[in-house]
Design a protein around this motif. Structure first.
Motif, mmCIF file in Angstrom:
data_model
loop_
_atom_site.group_PDB
_atom_site.id
_atom_site.type_symbol
_atom_site.label_atom_id
_atom_site.label_comp_id
_atom_site.label_asym_id
_atom_site.label_seq_id
_atom_site.Cartn_x
_atom_site.Cartn_y
_atom_site.Cartn_z
ATOM 1 N N LYS A 109 0.879 -1.168 0.000
ATOM 2 C CA LYS A 109 0.000 0.000 0.000
ATOM 3 C C LYS A 109 0.919 1.221 0.000
ATOM 4 O O LYS A 109 1.685 1.437 0.943
ATOM 5 C CB LYS A 109 -0.904 0.007 1.233
ATOM 6 C CG LYS A 109 -1.908 1.161 1.251
ATOM 7 C CD LYS A 109 -2.755 1.137 2.512
ATOM 8 C CE LYS A 109 -3.730 -0.018 2.487
ATOM 9 N NZ LYS A 109 -4.676 0.075 3.640
ATOM 10 N N LEU A 110 0.860 2.000 -1.084
ATOM 11 C CA LEU A 110 1.809 3.079 -1.307
ATOM 12 C C LEU A 110 1.136 4.446 -1.341
ATOM 13 O O LEU A 110 0.012 4.572 -1.831
ATOM 14 C CB LEU A 110 2.546 2.875 -2.640
ATOM 15 C CG LEU A 110 3.282 1.553 -2.853
ATOM 16 C CD1 LEU A 110 3.800 1.487 -4.287
ATOM 17 C CD2 LEU A 110 4.428 1.405 -1.865
ATOM 18 N N VAL A 135 1.511 8.037 -3.211
ATOM 19 C CA VAL A 135 2.126 8.497 -4.460
ATOM 20 C C VAL A 135 1.802 9.974 -4.670
ATOM 21 O O VAL A 135 0.797 10.479 -4.180
ATOM 22 C CB VAL A 135 1.626 7.673 -5.668
ATOM 23 C CG1 VAL A 135 2.001 6.207 -5.513
ATOM 24 C CG2 VAL A 135 0.116 7.818 -5.850
ATOM 25 N N GLU A 183 -1.220 10.326 -9.495
ATOM 26 C CA GLU A 183 -2.247 9.288 -9.510
ATOM 27 C C GLU A 183 -2.101 8.309 -10.671
ATOM 28 O O GLU A 183 -2.764 7.264 -10.700
ATOM 29 C CB GLU A 183 -3.646 9.927 -9.555
ATOM 30 C CG GLU A 183 -4.117 10.510 -8.234
ATOM 31 C CD GLU A 183 -3.453 11.842 -7.903
ATOM 32 O OE1 GLU A 183 -2.713 12.374 -8.765
ATOM 33 O OE2 GLU A 183 -3.677 12.346 -6.783
ATOM 34 N N VAL A 222 0.478 6.530 -11.205
ATOM 35 C CA VAL A 222 1.348 5.425 -10.797
ATOM 36 C C VAL A 222 0.559 4.138 -10.622
ATOM 37 O O VAL A 222 0.996 3.057 -11.032
ATOM 38 C CB VAL A 222 2.113 5.785 -9.511
ATOM 39 C CG1 VAL A 222 2.864 4.564 -8.970
ATOM 40 C CG2 VAL A 222 3.097 6.916 -9.778
ATOM 41 N N GLY A 223 -0.617 4.207 -10.000
ATOM 42 C CA GLY A 223 -1.428 3.010 -9.772
ATOM 43 C C GLY A 223 -1.748 2.265 -11.059
ATOM 44 O O GLY A 223 -1.466 1.052 -11.178
ATOM 45 N N VAL A 254 -0.763 -3.989 -5.800
ATOM 46 C CA VAL A 254 -0.277 -2.755 -5.189
ATOM 47 C C VAL A 254 -1.418 -1.742 -5.148
ATOM 48 O O VAL A 254 -2.079 -1.505 -6.163
ATOM 49 C CB VAL A 254 0.918 -2.174 -5.970
ATOM 50 C CG1 VAL A 254 1.289 -0.800 -5.428
ATOM 51 C CG2 VAL A 254 2.107 -3.121 -5.892
ATOM 52 N N GLU A 255 -1.642 -1.149 -3.996
ATOM 53 C CA GLU A 255 -2.670 -0.120 -3.842
ATOM 54 C C GLU A 255 -1.983 1.236 -3.694
ATOM 55 O O GLU A 255 -1.114 1.409 -2.843
ATOM 56 C CB GLU A 255 -3.525 -0.402 -2.606
ATOM 57 C CG GLU A 255 -4.643 0.603 -2.402
ATOM 58 C CD GLU A 255 -5.474 0.314 -1.155
ATOM 59 O OE1 GLU A 255 -6.409 1.090 -0.885
ATOM 60 O OE2 GLU A 255 -5.175 -0.682 -0.466
ATOM 61 N N CYS A 256 -2.370 2.186 -4.538
ATOM 62 C CA CYS A 256 -1.763 3.521 -4.521
ATOM 63 C C CYS A 256 -2.766 4.555 -4.027
ATOM 64 O O CYS A 256 -3.879 4.646 -4.547
ATOM 65 C CB CYS A 256 -1.266 3.901 -5.915
ATOM 66 S SG CYS A 256 0.125 2.896 -6.481
ATOM 67 N N GLU A 304 -3.377 8.760 -2.609
ATOM 68 C CA GLU A 304 -2.893 10.139 -2.757
ATOM 69 C C GLU A 304 -1.896 10.458 -1.649
ATOM 70 O O GLU A 304 -2.175 10.278 -0.465
ATOM 71 C CB GLU A 304 -4.090 11.105 -2.706
ATOM 72 C CG GLU A 304 -3.746 12.553 -2.954
ATOM 73 C CD GLU A 304 -3.274 13.267 -1.699
ATOM 74 O OE1 GLU A 304 -2.245 13.970 -1.771
ATOM 75 O OE2 GLU A 304 -3.909 13.103 -0.641
#
Length: 420
Positions: free
Chosen positions: A165-166, A168, A171, A173-174, A185-187, A189
């Motif tokens: 869980k990142l 970033v 937006e 990137v996800g 992978v969860e991106c 704000e």
């Protein structure tokens, strides 16, 4: 994968990495991925050559895992490897480069063509730096991607963040990671987290900001001293830019009020503001004063005293625990009460890698950010501008560093009207 150091001694950490990791862990996040140039610089301590050029979107990434035992990584173009070494490198233990994807120009190319760098002359006596260039290139030769997004995928996998869980700062990137197979992978704000991190300056940042404040004010005063009747403001601003460059900085703008001089040129005895914004090694200096060519009128002096009274009142509040809104309210009330009832607004703001280093909605103008509470380590300005169409303009603005028991001024605090 073997770690690749960028120089003989790793570069110092510029940004507040400890605070960033603490905030990530507090929010249940596994890492931070950034690609905006000032954020990459903040996390990696490296400002790339292509960061200052147009049309190189997402040319760099920096990855900061929340855990110290997972490697932080800088992603950069292969052509920057030598410059990275020459510029002092990065403290981040991993670097990932990208070259060309060959046929897959529009794909997220995790694998790229091997990188050999420039040829080395046979028998040449090489400098220490040249030897490091060669060693760095050889270490990276077989771990290249086809583009920056593919290199980011490599960095995440290398750090064990393929199901993370990142936070970033972009937006896109996800979707990029999902298209590359990292659909676990969860991106989220991350601009707010970055602003909250960056508002508390490290010692390294504070040193840069002290220099930025000093040279920005010096350049502004140099330009103001050149006021002449009938002078075009562009010429005055150019003097500021030149003075900044001579001191190792870069001017962003020098204004005398929104829209420039009311008549298009400098006029005798017309009240004017000067507001200078410039950078030193990408950190901002921000400075404002009132000025006049000729003699200040009685009204200008009266209003200037009121501005000074407002700034004096604000200074008593510059300490941890006070809200930004309290600074603004105190300034406005004090200035109006001291014979300047026409005064409109005050805008306190954090200062740093951005002019307003505050968390605010995308597209919002200055002053629309959160009502932050002052903390030790903040660097901020309190803008006190005023324009009255048909009369002129005035300003007072200084930069301060909030300490544990008060503040430290980074600008000179010489509040006098600049009279030329």
């Amino acid at each position: 994968m073997p770690q690749t150091r960028c120089s003989e001694t790793p570069a110092p950490v510029l940004g507040n990495v400890t605070r960033a990791r603490r905030l990530l862990q507090r929010q249940g996040l596994d890492g931070l991925v950034v690609c905006l140039p000032h954020n990459v610089y903040y996390l990696s301590s490296y400002w790339g050559l292509l960061m200052s050029a147009a049309h190189f979107d997402a040319a760099f990434f920096a990855l900061l895992p929340a855990r110290e035992d997972q490697p932080a990584s800088l992603i950069l173009p292969s052509m920057e490897l030598r410059r990275l070494e020459s510029a002092g490198g990065t403290w981040m233990p991993e670097t990932f480069i990208y070259t060309s994807p060959g046929e897959e120009q529009d794909q997220i190319a995790i694998d790229g063509q091997a990188y050999s760098g420039w040829p080395v002359r046979d028998g040449a006596e090489l400098t220490s730096l040249e030897r490091r260039w060669i060693a760095k290139t050889r270490a990276q030769a077989q771990r290249t991607s086809g583009n920056s997004r593919g290199a980011l995928v490599r960095a995440l996998r290398n750090a064990g963040l393929s199901r993370a869980k990142l936070a970033v700062d972009d937006e896109r990137v996800g979707p990029w990671l999902s298209a590359a197979g990292l659909d676990k992978v969860e991106c989220l704000e991350g601009r707010t987290l970055l602003s909250e991190t960056r508002r508390i300056k490290t010692g390294a940042e504070l040193n840069l900001m002290k220099e930025a404040a000093k040279i920005n004010e010096s350049a502004a005063r140099t330009a103001a001293a050149a006021l002449r009747d009938g002078a075009h403001w562009d010429d005055i601003e150019q003097l500021y830019f030149t003075a900044m460059a001579q001191q190792g900085g870069r001017g962003s703008y020098l204004i005398c009020g929104a829209g420039g001089p009311p008549s298009g040129v400098v006029r005798q005895n017309e009240p004017m503001l000067i507001d200078a914004l410039g950078t030193y090694r990408h950190y901002h200096g921000d400075f404002g004063r009132s000025m006049v060519l000729g003699e200040p009128s009685t009204l200008m002096r009266k209003r200037h005293r009121a501005l000074c009274n407002g700034w004096d009142a604000v200074q008593s509040l510059l300490k941890p625990g006070v809200r930004m809104s309290e600074l603004a309210d105190t300034a406005i009330e004090t200035i109006r009460r001291n014979g300047f009832p026409e005064f409109v607004y005050a805008t306190p703001h954090n200062l740093g890698l951005e002019h307003t280093d505050d968390a605010m909605p995308v597209g919002a103008q200055q002053g629309a950010g959160d009502d932050a509470v002052l903390e030790a380590g903040m660097v901020l300005n309190v803008d006190l501008p005023f324009t009255e169409i048909g009369w002129g303009s005035m300003h007072l603005e200084d930069t301060v560093h909030i300490t544990h028991d008060g503040f430290e001024a980074l600008t000179s605090m010489d509040l006098d009207i600049i009279v030329v």
